[in-house]
Design an enzyme around this catalytic site. Structure first.
Site, PDB file in Angstrom:
ATOM      1  N   HIS A  54       0.816  -1.213   0.000  1.00 17.18           N
ATOM      2  CA  HIS A  54       0.000   0.000   0.000  1.00 17.18           C
ATOM      3  C   HIS A  54       0.860   1.279   0.000  1.00 17.18           C
ATOM      4  O   HIS A  54       0.768   2.078  -0.932  1.00 17.18           O
ATOM      5  CB  HIS A  54      -0.989  -0.027   1.175  1.00 17.18           C
ATOM      6  N   HIS A  78       3.767   6.888   5.535  1.00 20.09           N
ATOM      7  CA  HIS A  78       2.552   7.531   6.035  1.00 20.09           C
ATOM      8  C   HIS A  78       1.762   6.701   7.040  1.00 20.09           C
ATOM      9  O   HIS A  78       0.989   7.252   7.812  1.00 20.09           O
ATOM     10  CB  HIS A  78       1.660   8.016   4.886  1.00 20.09           C
ATOM     11  N   GLU A  82       0.968   5.426  12.644  1.00 24.01           N
ATOM     12  CA  GLU A  82      -0.389   4.995  12.954  1.00 24.01           C
ATOM     13  C   GLU A  82      -0.445   3.488  13.245  1.00 24.01           C
ATOM     14  O   GLU A  82      -1.099   3.066  14.188  1.00 24.01           O
ATOM     15  CB  GLU A  82      -1.287   5.358  11.754  1.00 24.01           C
ATOM     16  N   ASP A  83       0.259   2.701  12.453  1.00 26.92           N
ATOM     17  CA  ASP A  83       0.067   1.256  12.508  1.00 26.92           C
ATOM     18  C   ASP A  83       1.185   0.477  13.195  1.00 26.92           C
ATOM     19  O   ASP A  83       1.056  -0.720  13.400  1.00 26.92           O
ATOM     20  CB  ASP A  83      -0.083   0.689  11.083  1.00 26.92           C
ATOM     21  N   ASP A 145      -3.231   8.211  -1.259  1.00 29.33           N
ATOM     22  CA  ASP A 145      -3.592   7.164  -0.302  1.00 29.33           C
ATOM     23  C   ASP A 145      -5.043   6.749  -0.549  1.00 29.33           C
ATOM     24  O   ASP A 145      -5.367   5.564  -0.665  1.00 29.33           O
ATOM     25  CB  ASP A 145      -3.421   7.752   1.111  1.00 29.33           C
ATOM     26  N   ASP A 265     -20.575  10.461 -27.867  1.00 32.37           N
ATOM     27  CA  ASP A 265     -20.132  10.653 -29.241  1.00 32.37           C
ATOM     28  C   ASP A 265     -19.144  11.795 -29.404  1.00 32.37           C
ATOM     29  O   ASP A 265     -18.457  11.889 -30.402  1.00 32.37           O
ATOM     30  CB  ASP A 265     -21.336  10.888 -30.162  1.00 32.37           C
TER      31      ASP A 265
HETATM   32 MN    MN Z   1      -2.733   4.601   3.908  1.00 31.52          MN
END
Ligand code: MN
Length: 646
Positions: A54, A78, A82-83, A145, A265
């Protein structure tokens, strides 16, 4: 590579970056790549693939915008704060303050979780936008993202899909549009539509699949013809068919109540050339090959849009009656158009920035009719205009409304709906009652209370910001405005000591004796007005403005052909405009003047209370009547009166 993507190998990513940025900090990017890869190694995406794919795909998307090194690093990093267990301090230590600042901004956005639809609407969006206003690059990473998350949305639960798609459609696609990134905007909308309007999306897709072959065939044919003719004119150009996004087709069908075929068209072609003169050569070639549709030509090359966008737009009727929408621009203009705001910092310290500074410098010189302090303000605002600095505020339901900085609740009300503006009586910002002239800030939730008997006040004209609300309020205050208008015109005439006799001298007719002509008192035409003239009973000729209400009562057979005489010495024409003093108006007028090959010899100005009269000495090309220019200038909002002076 599939749309969901895979882990882009480090050398491929670096190669892509080297392709557009030879000065990139490759070492730092490699470190960020390795660091993120290590930190995320235990994690998996909802699809079951390694999580690291990701961030690396997000970085890959940003290389399409030619993003700088710090942005690429922030994209790779990024999600680590957070993770994983990494702190912002660690990021700062290892990657420096710039990267850490961007990651922090992104982490803030990520930390907002939308628990329910009610929470999601207003307050949280407010936080999102607040968190991102400091550095626009945070927003670019967030958009990339979101784009990658949308590409992989099928792995989420149906409820999540709908929520995320709506948020994307309502918030992120408009932001991509504002930042001038058409590819991001187009794909974000299409992916959202797939989940929000699945039936409509499928129907459209089937229709497109059926017709694609024929359309591609026609497009290729047109491209070949245009290419051949361009090379006969020694124009080295890239010519290609532009992608049509599903949602943009759908929106046009809805908006114009047209069926699929009418919209689909249309063939959209883009021509990329090397130089500005070649843009016009290419335009000539296209107009020579196919019949141009009236009113469809737009020259954003000599008069760029406020965000700097430049291009020539035209529509022509091709073989078999097919309509071709053609955009013509140089390579530089193409970069700006495709990368949007990203291009502004990419060219930091290089050619484009110099050009930009020059433009500012040039305007500064023209602004000597204002005090220095004002000129500085003007330049500031102009810079903001060029970067399309807008604020985003919300309705109580969470619908984002974008407005220029400095807007008030009244501007907001007119943006929401004319009737809301016309009847707004009170306003609340973030739940607190405030005066109507309060300046709005990004993220404000604005609630306008309307009352049937409320109506616009003259006072409003003193604080409103947008030209839309200005014109609506003026229209509503019709009588007073007309009065104003006439007063301004009268004072101009006085200033100029332009007697009626002198004016009559400027009228070309086939009437032999000037003494037999007079200007009608009912509408008081001044030089430059659209005029008509009629024989009166006593054999004289009266000149009226073309829109004078009294002329309907006059006999068409008594009409006399009249027009204003041009009294230019050596081709120099002086045009005087009385304008309401607002930021940006001079550059608008100059923009108008710079079209059609007019050159500006001098500019002079005088201030009359709140108005400014500016006199331009211009050298017009042979084929251009000054009256045409007068009409064009008069159509600019806040221009009160325009006349030719000599
Ligand atoms: Mn992300």
């Amino acid at each position: 590579m599939s749309k969901e993507g895979s882990v882009i190998p480090k050398n491929e990513l670096i190669e892509a970056i080297n392709g557009y940025n030879p000065n990139a900090d490759i070492k730092l990017i490699e470190e960020a790549y390795d660091f993120a890869s290590e930190m995320h190694k235990e994690q998996k995406r909802a699809s079951g693939e390694p999580y690291f794919l990701h961030p690396v795909q997000v970085a890959g998307l940003l290389t399409q915008l030619n993003a700088d090194s710090a942005t690429i690093c922030a994209a790779l990093l990024h999600d680590v704060v957070e993770d994983t267990n990494v702190s912002i301090e660690e990021i700062k230590e290892q990657f420096g303050e710039e990267v850490a600042g961007l990651v922090e901004g992104l982490t803030k956005i990520e930390s907002i979780h939308f628990e329910s639809r009610d929470d999601y609407t207003a307050e949280n969006l407010r936080k999102v936008l607040f968190a991102t206003t400091k550095d626009i690059r945070v927003m670019l990473v967030k958009l990339a993202d979101r784009l990658h998350n949308m590409r992989t949305l099928k792995f989420k639960s149906p409820e999540k899909q709908k929520l995320i798609a709506e948020e994307t459609m309502n918030i992120y696609a408009p932001i991509a549009h504002k930042l001038g990134i058409p590819t991001f905007k187009g794909e974000l909308e299409d992916l959202s539509m797939k989940f929000i309007l699945p039936k409509e999306y499928e129907a459209l897709k089937n229709n497109i699949d059926t017709k694609r072959g024929a359309r591609e065939h026609a497009t290729t044919e047109f491209i070949d013809i245009i290419k051949t003719n361009l090379s006969q004119h020694n124009v080295d150009a890239e010519v290609y068919g532009r992608a049509k996004y599903f949602y943009s087709i759908y929106r046009k069908m809805k908006r114009d109540s047209k069926d699929f075929n009418e919209i689909y068209d249309l063939i959209a072609i883009r021509i990329i050339v090397k130089t500005i003169p070649e843009c016009y050569t290419a335009l000539g070639v296209v107009h020579d090959l196919f019949k141009p549709m009236p009113g469809r030509f737009k020259d954003y090359v000599s008069v760029p849009k406020a965000n700097g966008y430049q291009s020539l737009h035209t529509s022509v009727v091709g073989n078999h009656g097919k309509v071709l929408e053609v955009q013509i621009r140089s390579e530089d203009m193409e970069h700006l158009a495709e990368e949007g705001v990203a291009a502004h910092w990419r060219y930091h310290n290089v050619e484009r920035d110099k050009k930009f500074d020059k433009k500012i410098e040039w305007l500064k010189q023209l602004l000597q009719w204002k005090s220095d302090a004002n000129a500085k303000d003007f330049i500031e605002t102009l810079k903001i205009d060029l970067f399309e600095k807008e604020i985003v505020v919300f309705t109580p339901k969470g619908t984002p409304i974008s407005l220029p900085e400095g807007s008030t609740p009244v501007d907001f009300a007119f943006e929401v709906h004319t009737n809301v503006g016309l009847h707004c009586s009170k306003t609340e910002i973030n739940g607190k009652m405030v005066p109507l002239d309060t300046l709005l800030q990004s993220g404000d939730i604005v609630n306008v209370v309307t009352q049937n008997n409320a109506s616009p006040s003259r006072q409003w004209l003193k604080f409103i910001k947008t030209s839309k609300s200005r014109s609506k309020i003026r229209k509503a205050l019709n009588i007073e405005y007309d009065h104003d208008h006439k007063a301004a015109r009268k004072s101009e005439l006085d200033d100029n000591e332009m007697s009626e006799a002198a004016l009559l001298d400027l009228i070309k007719t086939d009437v032999k004796k000037k003494s037999q002509m007079k200007l009608s008192k009912c509408c008081g035409p001044v030089h430059g007005d659209d005029i008509v003239a009629f024989y009166t009973k006593d054999g004289k000729v009266t000149v009226h403005k073309a829109d004078c209400p009294n002329i309907h009562a006059l006999d068409e057979n008594k009409k006399v052909e009249v027009s204003w005489r041009l009294k230019g010495d050596e081709g120099i024409v002086k045009i005087r405009a009385m304008i309401d003093d607002r930021v940006g108006i001079l550059s608008e007028i100059l923009g108008m003047i710079s079209q059609d090959g007019i050159s500006v010899c001098s500019i002079n100005s005088n201030t009359h209370k709140e108005r400014v009269s500016v006199t331009f000495a211009l050298r017009l090309p042979e084929n251009l009547e000054p009256e045409q220019l007068v009409i064009k200038i008069r159509n600019i909002s806040d221009v009160v009166a325009v006349e030719i002076v000599n």
